[in-house]
Design a protein around this motif. Structure first.
Motif: not given
Ligand SMILES: Cc1cc2nc3c(=O)[nH]c(=O)nc-3n(C[C@H](O)[C@H](O)[C@H](O)COP(=O)(O)O)c2cc1C
Length: 169
Positions: A12, A14, A121
């Protein structure tokens, strides 16, 4: 063990560079979502691309001011076109169908050299109004995409041996 490059390299993201994303790249990402599987092939989705800065700022405000949302080159709002259909196993299909589409899109984004983040969110009724989504439909998630301005390499996961088993729970 070999895992698909795009899967193993996706994190992810940001933080994004201030760089536009070509329309052809966006089109390939949307196409990836479009060919995702869905229950009974109902494809209960609509993808709204937001690239205009004023609109991204409005979305950010509805997402509690998370800055990376307005910094992203594009936001894709992943919306339903059907909220009622249940699969034979009794579960609603749209959250699953839309998650497949979103997964395909983030992997295609990764393939294009872009970072992405799923965002849930936010105040959904506010975003629905900004995007003129019909009242009975839902904005199930947002995907931010953009050229990454951070380098993440630490994967924090429960080991596969602890979350899987063979033949029995
Ligand atoms: C269903 C879902 C909802 C998520 N909602 C948010 C969010 O509202 N804000 C955010 O910053 N990341 C969000 N994420 C990202 C997750 O935090 C992230 O996928 C998780 O911490 C694993 O990290 P990675 O994606 O770097 O592997 C979301 C991921 C998923 C799958």
């Amino acid at each position: 063990m070999e895992i698909l490059k795009e899967i193993s390299e996706r994190f992810s993201i940001r933080r994004y560079l201030n760089r536009d994303i070509d329309r052809s790249v966006i089109d390939r990402i949307l196409e990836a979502g479009c060919i995702a599987p869905s229950a009974k092939n109902r494809q209960p989705w609509r993808f709204i691309v937001i690239q205009n800065q004023e609109n991204k700022d409005q979305i950010m405000d509805a997402a509690y001011g998370e800055e990376f949302i307005s910094q992203a080159g594009a936001i894709i709002a992943v919306c339903t076109t059907n909220v009622d259909y249940k699969m034979p196993n009794g579960q609603l299909s749209y959250p699953i169908d839309l998650t497949f589409a979103a997964s395909y899109m983030v992997l295609q984004a990764q393939h294009e050299g872009l970072g992405s983040c799923i965002v849930t969110t936010y105040q959904e009724p506010v975003i629905r109004e900004i995007l003129t989504v019909p009242y009975s439909m839902k904005v199930v998630m947002l995907i931010t995409i953009g050229y990454p301005d951070e380098d993440i390499s630490v994967r924090n996961r429960t080991p596969v041996g602890s979350i899987s088993s063979f033949e029995h729970w």
